[in-house]
Scaffold this active site. Structure first.
Site, PDB file in Angstrom:
ATOM      1  N   GLU B  67       0.815  -1.219   0.000  1.00 62.99           N
ATOM      2  CA  GLU B  67       0.000   0.000   0.000  1.00 62.99           C
ATOM      3  C   GLU B  67       0.848   1.269   0.000  1.00 62.99           C
ATOM      4  O   GLU B  67       0.553   2.236  -0.712  1.00 62.99           O
ATOM      5  CB  GLU B  67      -0.959  -0.007   1.199  1.00 62.99           C
ATOM      6  CG  GLU B  67      -2.049  -1.079   1.120  1.00 62.99           C
ATOM      7  CD  GLU B  67      -1.569  -2.462   1.535  1.00 62.99           C
ATOM      8  OE1 GLU B  67      -0.413  -2.591   1.990  1.00 62.99           O
ATOM      9  OE2 GLU B  67      -2.355  -3.421   1.401  1.00 62.99           O
ATOM     10  N   HIS B 136     -11.187  -4.112  10.567  1.00 62.85           N
ATOM     11  CA  HIS B 136     -11.808  -4.091   9.237  1.00 62.85           C
ATOM     12  C   HIS B 136     -13.000  -3.139   9.190  1.00 62.85           C
ATOM     13  O   HIS B 136     -13.811  -3.220   8.274  1.00 62.85           O
ATOM     14  CB  HIS B 136     -12.263  -5.490   8.812  1.00 62.85           C
ATOM     15  CG  HIS B 136     -11.234  -6.240   8.009  1.00 62.85           C
ATOM     16  ND1 HIS B 136      -9.940  -6.393   8.435  1.00 62.85           N
ATOM     17  CD2 HIS B 136     -11.307  -6.865   6.801  1.00 62.85           C
ATOM     18  CE1 HIS B 136      -9.262  -7.095   7.530  1.00 62.85           C
ATOM     19  NE2 HIS B 136     -10.060  -7.381   6.535  1.00 62.85           N
TER      20      HIS B 136
END
Lengths: 407, 364
Positions: B67, B136
């Site tokens: 990322e 999450h």
């Protein structure tokens, strides 16, 4: 069998390296332990079996050619594989250009150091004295539209690439006429027309940015290349490996130039990394990787030219390691060999390999330079430096007010 | 408008985002997409489905799981005039990219004195429900909004999801789109043509004089539910969809609070140090003497998101908890609100806490 690679420098040509195999049989294990690498190790064994003493190994460790050096010679084997003539002699014009670039950077940095205590340059400065051969050699291999992304130690990269001296010094002085208008200081210098895309002071941060510039070049099918300058500590950052992986995967025209000056601030390389060649980190991603003498501007230029040619041809990235040494403290204008993190003897050994003196000697021996010509070059440079400092000092400070946060 | 009605149809927000992306890529060859899963069979919850077939793998780049590095690569490409769009299937994954986002994306325009631009769009999806748990389902709107140089937007409807996406791609600044996973299911009218909605200022979605409610992202959908129920009891609110967290333009909200004297902010993320805290501070500074009651914030409690639906029962603000807060804020209306609150409780109990409320598919 003693496996000698002539130091750790190997001949670079496209996707191969040359290993020379010679000596007695007593040091196999030592060579392996010393980080010579299993690729070379097994290649050497194979070469021995084949009664060869030179072997070419590709980036994945496969032997592509082997032979006897007395029959073909080192260079001939490489050139046979690479299919092109050698270019040993760069020519005196090139040597002189490298010398001038290094001399100019040396004198600019020395003047910054001299004037730093005036406290008019009120920002950190990371001087490149001792490391001038890297920026000189790399940038001479580049065109103006090629992009570089530099680090906190950006001055020499910026200048060698053609960055504006006045705008750089004005930035150090915090002036409105500085290249960042006083927003960045010495660690953010950039020059769009010169192809100095950015300098970024967070270790490793500029590496993917250079790869991204290369992605844009590839998407637009431009024949340009991007260079990421990085230090020996940046390969400890995950982002180096993330960028390297993507660059190889997409054959990006980017060159990762690792300037190994052996220290991250005060912490030596050996404290931070296992004693293995840095170049393996490029090779493990599958790109041609080579270590060269970072205090030899001609060597830097030669390997960079190979990497640039490869990138322009669409064959993807390379990883170049240039061993060099920072003479002054990590940040600031002083020598700091007395504070205990490195020895005066180590410094003196590296000063003995001064890239500027070595090139000067070479040019004197070839009759290109003499004391008079050197003095004339120095006078020109000093005059340019004086004018640039005068510009910086006389420029106004930016006032509080408009800042460009959003486009 | 008949003209617009003919040119629009009902879509859910996921389809609206997909359409916005495809239309932008059609219109501008410098736009490209990268993300983990953008070219896979699921296509980021359908929001990138089919794009790789249409535009090819060079413009729909299935990226390595890296990322920070890939964000830096997107920034480098953006500096060279490309318009990258990056997608993270969860906001939480983008934490790995904070160095590039908070330094290089946010600061390069400033540090280069306006010379460089970073036209980067980063979609980050906020997870919720079905046991997503602590890592999450985070929001981090206030984290990104804390940094000058980033734009942070939170669409709440399909119309805004498409309009903001187009505006973000066309914007010359780094724009972070915090996109709620449950918002993907929301349906509404979406014009067929390429249009953008402005990346500044809130939108007034309900009008009234009794109080001002500010909500963002999925919290807006809960707030609409609450506002519509309490209006049956004669309590009418100005309800603002915050839309854009940064740059934060509160002028309409301040004007509203001057009139209503009451403010409730519903955060999608944590209440502590949340966006609601900043809104409350600015509004209170601007109209302290107009306030009839202390402003109130709803948001996530001061602990990580639990996975179990047993633990999540009271974790998220709901239409019911908002109506209860309003009843406390307007004591004279408390008895009238008892009915709507009960109705909202029944509505909430009619669906499990860990799946999207099907009632929220109604038009917005």
């Amino acid at each position: 069998m003693h496996l000698s690679a002539h130091g750790h420098v190997t001949r670079f040509a496209d996707r191969v390296e040359v290993i020379s195999v010679s000596g007695d049989d007593s040091h196999w294990e030592d060579q392996l332990k010393s980080g010579w690498g299993t690729t070379r190790f097994f290649a050497a064994i194979e070469a021995r079996k084949a009664n060869s003493d030179l072997v070419l190994v590709d980036v994945m460790g496969a032997i592509v050619m082997s032979g006897k050096s007395q029959q073909q010679g080192l260079g001939a084997i490489v050139d046979t594989y690479a299919g092109r003539a050698r270019n040993d002699d760069l020519g005196n014009d090139v040597s002189l250009a490298l010398y001038k670039d290094m001399l100019r950077n040396r004198r600019i940095e020395e003047e910054i150091a001299r004037r730093y205590t005036d406290q008019e340059m009120r920002c950190p400065v990371h001087l490149s004295i001792g490391q001038e051969a890297v920026s000189a050699g790399v940038c001479l291999a580049l065109d103006r539209q090629d992009q570089i992304v530099s680090t906190h130690r950006a001055h020499a990269h910026y200048l060698s690439k053609g960055g504006d001296l006045k705008a750089m010094l004005a930035e150090f002085h915090g002036k409105a006429s500085g290249c960042c208008g006083g927003r960045g200081g010495s660690m953010h210098i950039f020059d769009v027309p010169a192809g100095v895309l950015l300098s970024l002071p967070i270790v490793g941060s500029g590496i993917p940015v250079a790869a991204g510039a290369a992605l844009a070049m590839k998407q637009r099918a431009e024949p340009h290349v991007a260079v990421a300058f990085l230090g020996d500590a940046a390969v400890e950052e995950g982002v180096f490996h993330e960028a390297a992986n993507f660059a190889v995967l997409h054959s990006l025209p980017v060159i990762f130039v690792c300037e190994n000056n052996l220290y991250s601030v005060y912490t030596p390389l050996k404290t931070r990394q296992p004693d293995l060649p840095l170049e393996r980190l490029g090779r493990c991603h599958g790109m041609p990787s080579i270590t060269a003498d970072g205090n030899d501007a001609e060597a830097v230029l030669a390997v960079t030219r190979s990497a640039v040619a490869r990138a322009r041809a669409g064959d993807g990235p390379s990883f170049l390691v240039f061993d060099t040494y920072r003479w002054l403290e990590h940040c600031g204008p002083n020598y700091d060999n007395d504070i205990g993190y490195r020895t005066p003897a180590e410094f003196e050994a590296w000063r003995g390999r001064d890239p500027l003196s070595r090139m000067e000697e070479h040019l004197r021996n070839n009759g290109i330079l003499d004391a008079g010509k050197i003095a004339a070059l120095e006078a020109d440079i000093d005059s340019e430096i004086d004018i640039a400092f005068k510009f910086a000092l006389e420029s106004p400070l930016p006032g509080p007010g408009e800042v460009n946060v959003y486009a | 408008m008949p003209e617009r009605a003919r040119a629009s149809r009902r879509l859910n927000a996921a389809a609206a985002i997909l359409e916005a992306t495809a239309q932008c890529m059609d219109a501008d060859s410098s736009v490209f997409l990268m993300g983990e899963g953008v070219a896979d069979p699921k296509g980021i919850f359908g929001t990138t489905l089919g794009l790789v077939d249409r535009f090819g793998p060079d413009r729909v780049i299935e990226m390595p799981v890296a990322e920070n590095g890939l964000t830096g690569i997107a920034i480098g490409a953006a500096l060279m005039g490309r318009r990258p769009v990056m997608v993270h299937q969860r906001v939480d994954f983008a934490l790995l990219a904070l160095e590039q986002l908070l330094n290089n994306a946010a600061k390069t325009h400033f540090v280069t004195n306006g010379v460089h631009k970073v036209p980067l769009t980063v979609r980050m999806i906020i997870g919720r429900g079905w046991g997503q748990g602590p890592e999450h389902s985070q929001v981090f709107d206030s984290v990104f909004a804390h940094v000058p140089g980033l734009k942070v937007v939170m669409p709440s409807t399909p119309y805004e999801a498409k309009g903001m996406m187009v505006a973000a791609i066309r914007d010359d600044n780094p724009v972070i789109i915090l996109e709620h996973r449950w918002m993907h299911y929301a349906e509404g009218e979406v014009p067929l043509q390429l249009y953008e909605t402005p990346l500044i200022g809130p939108a007034l979605v309900r009008q009234g004089d009794d109080l001002t409610i500010v909500a963002s992202s999925y919290a807006l959908l809960e707030s609409i539910e609450a506002a519509d129920h309490i209006s049956e009891a004669g309590i009418h609110c100005d309800l603002f969809d915050l839309r854009i967290v940064r740059p934060l333009d509160l002028s309409l909200i301040i004007a509203s609070v001057r009139r209503t004297g009451r403010l409730v902010i519903v955060d999608t993320g944590w209440k502590m140090f949340g966006v609601g805290a900043e809104i409350m501070a600015q509004v209170t500074e601007a109209c302290f003497h107009d306030l009839k009651a202390s402003p109130r914030r709803l948001g996530l409690p001061d602990h990580p998101t639990p996975s179990s639906r047993g633990l999540a029962t009271t974790f998220y603000p709901t239409a019911q908890s908002l109506a209860e807060t309003i009843a406390a804020l307007i004591p004279e209306a408390a008895h009238r609100l008892a009915g709507p609150i009960k109705a909202l409780e029944n509505l909430r109990l009619s669906v499990p806490v860990d799946v999207p409320n099907p009632a929220f598919r109604v038009p917005f």
